[in-house]
Write an enzyme that holds these catalytic residues in place. Structure first.
Site, short mmCIF file in Angstrom:
data_model
loop_
_atom_site.label_atom_id
_atom_site.label_comp_id
_atom_site.label_asym_id
_atom_site.label_seq_id
_atom_site.Cartn_x
_atom_site.Cartn_y
_atom_site.Cartn_z
N ASN A 152 -0.82 -20.06 37.46
CA ASN A 152 -0.31 -20.16 36.14
C ASN A 152 0.41 -20.95 35.64
O ASN A 152 1.68 -21.03 36.06
CB ASN A 152 0.26 -18.38 35.92
CG ASN A 152 0.68 -18.15 34.63
OD1 ASN A 152 0.64 -19.13 33.63
ND2 ASN A 152 0.90 -17.24 34.42
N CYS A 207 3.31 -18.06 27.55
CA CYS A 207 1.80 -18.74 28.00
C CYS A 207 0.87 -18.51 26.85
O CYS A 207 -0.20 -19.17 27.03
CB CYS A 207 1.44 -17.60 29.12
SG CYS A 207 2.46 -17.53 30.42
N HIS A 217 -6.36 -17.96 29.30
CA HIS A 217 -5.18 -18.33 30.20
C HIS A 217 -5.24 -18.00 31.32
O HIS A 217 -5.51 -16.99 31.68
CB HIS A 217 -3.97 -17.59 29.17
CG HIS A 217 -2.71 -17.60 30.17
ND1 HIS A 217 -2.25 -18.70 30.63
CD2 HIS A 217 -1.88 -16.55 30.69
CE1 HIS A 217 -1.05 -18.46 31.24
NE2 HIS A 217 -0.92 -17.24 31.53
O1 UT7 Z 1 1.03 -15.28 32.22
C1 UT7 Z 1 1.88 -14.25 31.66
C2 UT7 Z 1 1.29 -13.14 31.84
N1 UT7 Z 1 1.34 -12.64 33.02
C3 UT7 Z 1 0.37 -11.96 33.76
O2 UT7 Z 1 -0.51 -11.83 33.12
C4 UT7 Z 1 0.67 -11.33 34.93
C5 UT7 Z 1 -0.03 -9.97 35.21
N2 UT7 Z 1 0.30 -9.54 36.45
C6 UT7 Z 1 -0.41 -9.75 37.53
O3 UT7 Z 1 -1.20 -10.66 37.64
C7 UT7 Z 1 -0.20 -8.87 38.76
O4 UT7 Z 1 0.33 -7.45 38.51
C8 UT7 Z 1 0.61 -9.49 39.91
C9 UT7 Z 1 -0.29 -10.53 40.57
C10 UT7 Z 1 1.70 -9.81 39.42
C11 UT7 Z 1 0.93 -8.44 40.95
O5 UT7 Z 1 -0.19 -7.79 41.40
P1 UT7 Z 1 -0.33 -6.17 41.58
O6 UT7 Z 1 -1.82 -5.99 42.09
O7 UT7 Z 1 -0.01 -5.55 40.25
O8 UT7 Z 1 0.57 -5.71 42.53
P2 UT7 Z 1 1.90 -4.84 42.31
O9 UT7 Z 1 2.97 -5.73 41.51
O10 UT7 Z 1 1.53 -3.47 41.97
O11 UT7 Z 1 2.61 -4.65 43.74
C12 UT7 Z 1 1.73 -4.12 44.69
C13 UT7 Z 1 2.46 -4.50 46.15
C14 UT7 Z 1 3.88 -3.99 46.26
O12 UT7 Z 1 4.39 -3.39 47.27
P3 UT7 Z 1 4.51 -1.80 47.41
O13 UT7 Z 1 5.56 -1.50 46.40
O14 UT7 Z 1 3.19 -1.39 47.21
O15 UT7 Z 1 4.89 -1.53 48.81
C15 UT7 Z 1 4.79 -5.33 45.89
O16 UT7 Z 1 6.07 -5.43 46.42
O17 UT7 Z 1 2.46 -5.85 46.62
C16 UT7 Z 1 3.97 -6.09 46.93
N3 UT7 Z 1 3.98 -7.81 46.68
C17 UT7 Z 1 3.54 -8.44 47.26
N4 UT7 Z 1 3.21 -8.60 48.64
C18 UT7 Z 1 2.89 -9.81 49.18
C19 UT7 Z 1 4.16 -8.41 45.38
N5 UT7 Z 1 4.12 -9.65 45.39
C20 UT7 Z 1 4.02 -9.82 46.64
C21 UT7 Z 1 3.46 -10.89 47.36
N6 UT7 Z 1 3.20 -10.87 48.59
N7 UT7 Z 1 3.69 -12.38 46.68
#
Ligand code: UT7
Length: 324
Positions: A281, A115, A251
């Site tokens: 992204n 990225c 980005h």
């Molecule tokens: O481009 C390269 C760099 N990349 C980035 O900068 C990405 C950085 N990370 C992010 O943007 C975020 O961390 C994400 C969007 C990937 C995830 O958001 P988050 O608020 O950090 O969520 P999380 O990973 O802590 O997950 C929270 C909950 C989990 O469920 P439990 O364990 O709380 O029951 C996940 O399983 O959300 C769940 N979850 C989803 N639920 C519905 C994860 N993905 C999904 C989904 N739909 N697509």
């Protein structure tokens, strides 16, 4: 040796027509439009149809940038393509693009910094122009991220999209501080974080292309800190304050990251160009795609001071400061 300044002579971008909405993804994996919008800001992403490759997207964006610059491909003596989803293991997308455009001078190659790829590619081209090694460069960020996603993994497949963006750079006499051109680039990496964001295959390990794996919430924490650090460092090196910068082109990984960085550095959100809602992204393509949109809609104007930044797999991260 004479030092030259690399000026952005033209910009262009391209998105495949097919749009994949959050509603459609919700019928493929256990997710929802509201979860995706609240956690990422993404509403939709563009997906390249079967048979359309990264080089196809790169070519469209590069042609638009050449048109914008009013420069012929015959005059191009450097092509640097940032991509992590090349058409082939080799040759590079850069050389494929060189042949398609009918450019025969100089060199063409790819840069792989995921990225952060466009910032890295811009830095390479800027340094080659500054040393007089090239006069007219095309720098492209082009990706078909859809090809390396696990479409059964809701934690990653909702985040990415396909597209391309390009800039034509020309070498000018260095001039003074206020003259247009790239004022500086700042590149960083830290290879210890491979496991947080990587692709689980490759020619020399599995013999397969592999699929993208990410521990998103851990990447998120690094993103805000490292991006903010790269922004303050590059501004400090150029002797400008964050307040003096007209536009921030980040980005486009997550709207919450954009807002977190803006809050940390007290940047008004109106100065931050965001396309994440419409593009998702697009990895190395996201910075030039966002830059081009803001030029097209009249926000970024000639003479404006613009800061680009990114963070991606590796980890890699960095920034570029330009007087447009
Ligand atoms: O481009 C390269 C760099 N990349 C980035 O900068 C990405 C950085 N990370 C992010 O943007 C975020 O961390 C994400 C969007 C990937 C995830 O958001 P988050 O608020 O950090 O969520 P999380 O990973 O802590 O997950 C929270 C909950 C989990 O469920 P439990 O364990 O709380 O029951 C996940 O399983 O959300 C769940 N979850 C989803 N639920 C519905 C994860 N993905 C999904 C989904 N739909 N697509």
């Amino acid at each position: 040796m004479t030092e030259f300044k690399a000026r952005i002579a033209g910009i262009g971008s391209y998105l495949p027509e097919r749009i994949l909405t959050n509603e459609e993804i919700s019928s493929m994996v256990d997710t929802s439009d509201s979860w995706i919008r609240e956690r990422t800001g993404i509403r939709q992403r563009h997906i390249a149809p079967d048979g359309v490759t990264t080089a196809d997207l790169a070519e469209q964006a590069a042609r638009r940038a050449l048109d914008d610059a009013g420069i012929s491909a015959e005059d191009v003596d450097l092509i640097v393509v940032a991509t992590t989803t090349p058409d082939f293991t080799f040759p590079s997308v850069g050389t494929l693009l060189q042949a398609r455009l009918g450019a025969t001078q100089g060199a063409a190659f790819d840069v792989q910094a995921v990225c952060t790829g466009f910032v890295y590619a811009l830095s390479v081209a800027d340094n080659m122009i500054a040393r007089g090694q090239a006069k007219t460069a095309i720098v492209v960020g082009a990706e078909t991220m859809s090809r390396i996603l696990d479409w059964t993994d809701r934690t990653t497949c909702v985040l990415f999209g396909d597209g391309a963006g390009a800039m034509v750079l020309t070498g000018q006499d260095a001039g003074d501080e206020a003259s247009p051109g790239i004022m500086g680039t700042y590149l960083r990496s830290d290879g210890r974080f491979k496991d947080l964001l990587h692709v689980d295959g490759g020619p020399s390990s599995t013999g397969t292309v592999g699929q993208l794996r990410m521990i998103g919430n851990q990447v998120f924490r690094h993103a805000v800190t490292n991006i903010a650090e790269s922004m303050t460092t590059i501004a400090g090196r150029a002797g400008v304050t964050i307040e003096e910068i007209d536009w921030f082109v980040p980005h486009q990984a997550n709207q919450r990251i954009l807002e977190g960085v803006a809050r940390k550095l007290s940047i008004p959100t109106e100065k931050v160009i965001s396309t994440v809602a419409d593009h998702g992204n697009t990895s190395a393509a996201s910075v030039p795609l966002a830059f081009d949109r803001a030029v097209q809609d009249g926000r970024i104007k000639r003479g404006d001071l613009v800061l680009m930044e990114a963070l991606g797999g590796g980890f890699t991260w960095g920034a570029a400061l330009v007087r447009y």
